[in-house]
Scaffold this motif. Structure first.
Motif, PDB file in Angstrom:
ATOM      1  N   VAL A  97       0.826  -1.218   0.000  1.00 50.30           N
ATOM      2  CA  VAL A  97       0.000   0.000   0.000  1.00 50.30           C
ATOM      3  C   VAL A  97       0.861   1.270   0.000  1.00 50.30           C
ATOM      4  O   VAL A  97       0.551   2.241  -0.695  1.00 50.30           O
ATOM      5  N   ARG A  98       1.943   1.245   0.765  1.00 48.00           N
ATOM      6  CA  ARG A  98       2.752   2.450   0.967  1.00 48.00           C
ATOM      7  C   ARG A  98       3.208   3.133  -0.339  1.00 48.00           C
ATOM      8  O   ARG A  98       3.017   4.343  -0.499  1.00 48.00           O
ATOM      9  N   VAL A 101       0.250   4.864  -2.040  1.00 54.49           N
ATOM     10  CA  VAL A 101      -0.161   6.078  -1.324  1.00 54.49           C
ATOM     11  C   VAL A 101       0.833   7.201  -1.585  1.00 54.49           C
ATOM     12  O   VAL A 101       0.445   8.336  -1.879  1.00 54.49           O
ATOM     13  N   LEU A 105       0.033  10.805  -3.282  1.00 54.15           N
ATOM     14  CA  LEU A 105       0.220  12.043  -2.522  1.00 54.15           C
ATOM     15  C   LEU A 105       1.172  12.981  -3.263  1.00 54.15           C
ATOM     16  O   LEU A 105       0.963  14.184  -3.326  1.00 54.15           O
TER      17      LEU A 105
ATOM     18  N   GLY B  41       5.617  12.750   4.236  1.00 51.98           N
ATOM     19  CA  GLY B  41       5.929  11.399   4.712  1.00 51.98           C
ATOM     20  C   GLY B  41       5.007  10.970   5.830  1.00 51.98           C
ATOM     21  O   GLY B  41       4.572   9.823   5.886  1.00 51.98           O
ATOM     22  N   ARG B  43       1.950  12.039   6.387  1.00 57.57           N
ATOM     23  CA  ARG B  43       0.605  11.776   5.881  1.00 57.57           C
ATOM     24  C   ARG B  43       0.566  10.434   5.138  1.00 57.57           C
ATOM     25  O   ARG B  43      -0.394   9.678   5.255  1.00 57.57           O
ATOM     26  N   ALA B  44       1.642  10.145   4.405  1.00 59.36           N
ATOM     27  CA  ALA B  44       1.704   8.860   3.700  1.00 59.36           C
ATOM     28  C   ALA B  44       1.673   7.707   4.699  1.00 59.36           C
ATOM     29  O   ALA B  44       0.999   6.697   4.477  1.00 59.36           O
ATOM     30  N   ALA B  45       2.381   7.858   5.812  1.00 60.55           N
ATOM     31  CA  ALA B  45       2.418   6.798   6.828  1.00 60.55           C
ATOM     32  C   ALA B  45       1.043   6.572   7.439  1.00 60.55           C
ATOM     33  O   ALA B  45       0.609   5.431   7.631  1.00 60.55           O
ATOM     34  N   VAL B  47      -1.998   7.442   6.126  1.00 59.83           N
ATOM     35  CA  VAL B  47      -2.934   6.907   5.129  1.00 59.83           C
ATOM     36  C   VAL B  47      -2.651   5.424   4.881  1.00 59.83           C
ATOM     37  O   VAL B  47      -3.572   4.603   4.792  1.00 59.83           O
ATOM     38  N   THR B  48      -1.350   5.062   4.808  1.00 61.03           N
ATOM     39  CA  THR B  48      -0.974   3.662   4.598  1.00 61.03           C
ATOM     40  C   THR B  48      -1.517   2.775   5.716  1.00 61.03           C
ATOM     41  O   THR B  48      -2.097   1.715   5.461  1.00 61.03           O
TER      42      THR B  48
END
Lengths: 113, 143
Positions: A97-98, A101, A105, B41, B43-45, B47-48
């Motif tokens: 997933v990472r 995402v 973003l 980073g 926000r990505a963490a 959301v993930t």
């Protein structure tokens, strides 16, 4: 059928390994780092399990699918494999997933004036 | 019927939260050292973890229902809330919630590649330059 649960867990773990190798999700990204995450994760959940058993919250039921090998009272050998599967599944999912995402973003960031 | 099983999760959730906060601080510091904004980073963490967490919760509900139905695990009805998803007590989901926060945090904390980042960065430069000022965004961050 004793051993059925263990067999199911091993098959699932093999599946997780195949996905990991194919998409380079976890061990295939950084093997030692992945091993350290797995070791600490499994130890953490094992403490949780032992605490739950000690408090009498959960225990082995009237079943016929376990091998009968126990690591501790009411902690079957299968629990170790279950925790390995829980941790591996989690990190394969995160590894999958990472990047998706991050890509989205970053694309959204670029579109912004 | 009681909250024993639910309360058992609290110290473990506290430990997970602590590890997650430390990982967040470490990741932000690394991002700043590389001249990136830590905000993206982070926000990505988050959301993930939410996306992977939802998938993991669904898988957990299926898996745990199978093993509880096979009676591999049984629960003392006096020590759980009594709220159930199929055959499993809702408290069972605490494991998956903890996993999806704890394990990626450990993954960040166990990252040892950061020590070599400066070498890689300076190797590409034509002349030796001092470490970039972390407060000034580098060109690739502002297209």
């Amino acid at each position: 059928m004793p051993g059925v649960y263990l067999a199911g867990l091993v098959v699932s773990l093999v599946g997780m390994t195949v996905l990991d190798a194919r998409f380079r999700l976890f061990f295939w990204r950084a093997p030692w780092r992945a091993a350290a995450v797995m070791a600490v994760g499994v130890a953490f959940f094992m403490v949780w399990d032992v605490a739950g058993v000690a408090l009498g919250i959960f225990f082995i039921g009237q079943q016929s699918v376990l091998t009968g090998i126990l690591l501790a009272p009411d902690v079957p050998l299968e629990e170790l494999f279950f925790l390995l599967l829980l941790c591996y599944t989690t990190m394969d999912l995160v590894g999958f997933v990472r990047p998706v995402v991050e890509r989205r973003l970053r694309a959204a960031e670029r579109r912004r004036p | 019927m009681s909250s024993t099983y639910a309360l058992l999760a609290l110290p473990f959730f506290a430990a997970v939260a602590l590890v997650a906060v430390v990982a967040g601080v470490v990741a932000a510091r690394r991002a700043r050292a590389r001249g990136r904004r830590p905000f993206v980073g982070r926000r990505a963490a988050v959301v993930t973890s939410v996306v992977a967490g939802v998938a993991l919760l669904v898988m957990t509900m299926v898996f745990d229902n199978v093993i509880v139905t096979l009676r591999v695990v049984a629960y003392d009805p006096a020590l759980i809330w009594g709220a159930k998803i199929g055959a499993i007590p809702v408290e069972d989901l605490a494991y998956s919630i903890a996993a999806v926060v704890l394990l990626p945090s450990l993954w960040v904390l166990f990252d040892r590649t950061g020590t070599r980042i400066t070498d890689r960065d300076t190797a590409g430069a034509t002349t030796a330059r001092p470490a970039p000022d972390p407060t000034i965004p580098r060109p690739e961050d502002t297209p």
